[in-house]
Design a protein around this motif. Sequence first.
Motif, PDB file in Angstrom:
ATOM      1  N   VAL A  31      17.517  -9.934   3.041  1.00 48.16           N
ATOM      2  CA  VAL A  31      17.288  -8.767   2.194  1.00 48.16           C
ATOM      3  C   VAL A  31      15.925  -8.166   2.518  1.00 48.16           C
ATOM      4  O   VAL A  31      15.076  -8.802   3.162  1.00 48.16           O
ATOM      5  N   PRO A  32      15.684  -6.917   2.090  1.00 47.68           N
ATOM      6  CA  PRO A  32      14.366  -6.299   2.327  1.00 47.68           C
ATOM      7  C   PRO A  32      13.237  -7.090   1.684  1.00 47.68           C
ATOM      8  O   PRO A  32      13.443  -7.864   0.750  1.00 47.68           O
ATOM      9  N   ASP A  33      12.036  -6.850   2.186  1.00 50.19           N
ATOM     10  CA  ASP A  33      10.876  -7.600   1.697  1.00 50.19           C
ATOM     11  C   ASP A  33      10.650  -7.402   0.199  1.00 50.19           C
ATOM     12  O   ASP A  33      10.310  -8.351  -0.513  1.00 50.19           O
ATOM     13  N   TRP A  34      10.846  -6.157  -0.279  1.00 52.43           N
ATOM     14  CA  TRP A  34      10.586  -5.911  -1.700  1.00 52.43           C
ATOM     15  C   TRP A  34      11.568  -6.678  -2.590  1.00 52.43           C
ATOM     16  O   TRP A  34      11.192  -7.203  -3.632  1.00 52.43           O
ATOM     17  N   LEU A  35      12.831  -6.766  -2.116  1.00 46.84           N
ATOM     18  CA  LEU A  35      13.831  -7.492  -2.895  1.00 46.84           C
ATOM     19  C   LEU A  35      13.586  -9.000  -2.824  1.00 46.84           C
ATOM     20  O   LEU A  35      13.829  -9.719  -3.795  1.00 46.84           O
ATOM     21  N   ARG A  36      13.076  -9.467  -1.679  1.00 45.03           N
ATOM     22  CA  ARG A  36      12.735 -10.882  -1.559  1.00 45.03           C
ATOM     23  C   ARG A  36      11.601 -11.228  -2.525  1.00 45.03           C
ATOM     24  O   ARG A  36      11.605 -12.290  -3.148  1.00 45.03           O
ATOM     25  N   GLY A  37      10.632 -10.315  -2.652  1.00 47.29           N
ATOM     26  CA  GLY A  37       9.546 -10.551  -3.600  1.00 47.29           C
ATOM     27  C   GLY A  37      10.024 -10.572  -5.030  1.00 47.29           C
ATOM     28  O   GLY A  37       9.602 -11.412  -5.833  1.00 47.29           O
TER      29      GLY A  37
END
Length: 391
Positions: free
Chosen positions: A326-332
Amino acid sequence: MTALALTRATLTRVLRDRTALFFMVLLPVAIIVVIGVTVGGFDRFRVGLVTDAQAGPVARELAADLKDASALHTRTYDTAADARTALRRAELDAVVVVPSGLDKDIQAGRSVTVRVLVEPSGSAGHAAVSSVSAVVADHAARLQAARFAADETGGTFDDGVAAARGAERAASPIVVRAETVNGQSDFLPLGYSYSTPTMLVLFVFINALAGGAAIVQTRRTGVYARALAAPVSARTLVLGETVAYLLLALLQSVLIVGIGALAFDVAWGDPLAAAVLVTMWALVGTGAGVLAGALFRTPEQVHAVGPALGIGLGMLGGCMWPLALVPDWLRGVGHAVPQAWAVDAWTTLLSRNGDLTAILRDLAVLALFATALIGCAALALGRRLTTDSGS
């Protein structure tokens, strides 16, 4: 009534509930099997094999080599039309058509083309071509050695094939062994080693949340109020329920770990690290379950909200798919929930051969979640019991 007596009563009530046992044991195992089978075949290609019923020994040997290839899952078809139909329906990744006159062409020294059919838009088909080509190339090398042996000895081609096979069996094969040193994979292993740990994280939490309905029901029936009328403190009741839910979470965890190891051959990594991680996650689930029992007003609310909340947090935390995709923002955002840290820890143990020190950060974060959840649950349930008994 002591805390231990309440713990025993809660455990007895839950273990006699067939519905609870279904969600604790049968449903997680069923989903483990489904997901394990689904993701376990990504490294094997479905190949349709079309051969002539009157094929000679060379063609039959090529077909046998394709069937024995570890990267291929082959299915034999009588006609090329049937195989093409299966390919169009996405039942196959590729179709291998063995020429009907393969033996005659080989004996005559002519070149032979083995056709491999794929769908133009299918990426798996083009990857399957590489695996098929490797098998065909090995077979062709054996035939070239047979032709050379026949020319050198003046014998027949069949004699050359026999000599090549004998030399191949007598020679010590070169074995290629792959070993990952200091692996840094962000993905759990495929198959049951993927589905079992993620379902452990998912269902221990969901069942703990759903189990909060029992606390709500016990509150509504006045059991806690009657207990508080005796010389029993609210703290004792909270402790008894917390220990009961912790034991239930540990029991479900042990069942999933045992079934995964015995039935699906799942390797859980370093035993000490795995045991600490299982215990820590059971504490997280315990806090969530007791907190649900303290906050909700009716069992119906728990049953409606608890599983949906658990599934949503599981999806966000990487129980359904790796967060590395998943994108970095969603991983965060995913790491705002404890599921992500638990899945990260299992990835370290199973994909990177980590030990207890390698997952200390994940365990520390899970410990914070567990402390916060259990602390809030104890305060909320204690206040709820006092309020209910006073009213």
